[in-house]
Scaffold this active site. Structure first.
Site: not given
Ligand SMILES: NC(=O)c1ccc[n+]([C@@H]2O[C@H](COP(=O)([O-])OP(=O)(O)OC[C@H]3O[C@@H](n4cnc5c(N)ncnc54)[C@H](O)[C@@H]3O)[C@@H](O)[C@H]2O)c1
Length: 278
Positions: A173, A177
């Protein structure tokens, strides 16, 4: 945000309720942007289990809420691990909405977390495939269309605090990133002449569906008495006294999409309440 009215945005991975993708879609729709909600739609393999992904029903329900905000909204299933699928999504934006102005690489997986010595080749590839290769495909497909259109554009990756600092159990991860930092720096150099900006937004922890899974997992890893205790300790080390909210990330994305940010490119902007200083 007046400059955003009537533009079209694609947001990958935006079909899961309470995710950053949904919040970004809502914030852009509020600014008058037409939206393509996209997600994988159904489980495909071990890396995309039903409990972790946005289903087609969820995509439609999120789209229906957005339509009530008065903008045009469509949905398109896309697996970001396939360039063909990502190009199909970019073409969908043009055929359905007449233009592609904003592309947000939000799809990501953060639930394959293990101690370094337990990580398999399959685990590593699964995470890199979605978080880094998927974002590269998004940058490429969006740029192919935006450079032809000749009216500039905005490309934004939802990176993470893990793009700047290391975290336990998160080798793939964190590496994926960090890779996005290199991706925006190199893409911005090539696309600047076409008036296309390419940036990362780097949120700290947010309790989305993915975030809630991580709260449970890391509370156990650090030996906290409860998830609540783990969250209290997290809040205490953040200068602004709380973890991020989906709207914090969404507001940053909207600003980067606006005319006010037209000279900002190749950046990896923290949205972390001061937790991430790099
Ligand atoms: N939640 C946190 O703490 C956080 C912090 C920093 C960054 N992020 C990043 O933010 C983004 C959104 O995360 P989130 O927390 O909203 O989680 P989330 O699980 O709600 O969203 C991630 C989405 O990616 C989709 N996904 C997974 N594999 C896929 C694929 N092969 N093709 C298309 N879609 C796919 C999932 O279906 C999901 O809807 C991610 O990139 C995550 O790494 C999240």
């Amino acid at each position: 945000m007046e400059s955003l009215k009537g533009k079209t945005a694609v947001i990958t991975g935006s079909g899961r309720r309470a995710g950053l993708g949904e919040a970004i879609a809502q914030r852009l729709a509020k600014a008058g942007v037409n939206i393509v909600i996209s997600d994988i739609g159904a489980p495909k393999d071990a890396a995309t289990g039903a409990e972790h992904i946005g289903s087609t029903d969820e995509m439609e329900s999120i789209a229906s809420d957005l339509r009530e905000m008065g903008v045009k909204v469509s949905t398109q299933v896309c697996d970001v691990r396939s360039l063909e699928s990502v190009r199909g999504l970019a073409n969908h934006a043009v055929s359905e909405h007449g233009s592609l102005d904003i592309w947000v690489n939000n799809a990501g997986i953060g639930y394959i977390m293990k101690p370094l010595l337990d990580v398999t080749e399959e685990d590593w590839r699964a995470v890199i495939d979605v978080n880094l290769t998927g974002a590269f495909f998004g940058v490429k497909a969006a740029a192919e269309i935006m450079t032809k259109q000749g009216k500039g554009g905005r490309i934004i990756n939802i990176a993470s605090q893990a793009a700047k600092s290391g975290f336990p159990h998160a080798q793939a991860y964190t590496s994926s990133k960090h890779g996005l930092v290199g991706l925006v720096r190199s893409a911005a150099v090539e696309l600047g002449g076409d008036d296309i900006t390419v940036n990362n937004v780097c949120p700290n922890h947010v309790t989305t569906g993915l975030g809630a899974w991580q709260n449970e997992y890391f509370a156990k890893v650090v030996g906290a008495d409860s998830v609540e205790d783990y969250m209290k300790a997290m809040a205490a080390r953040i200068p602004m006294g709380r973890p991020g909210l989906p709207e914090d990330t969404a507001n940053a994305v909207a600003w980067l999409c606006s005319d006010e940010a037209k000279y900002i490119t190749a950046e990896s902007m923290n949205v972390s309440g001061g937790e991430e200083p790099h």
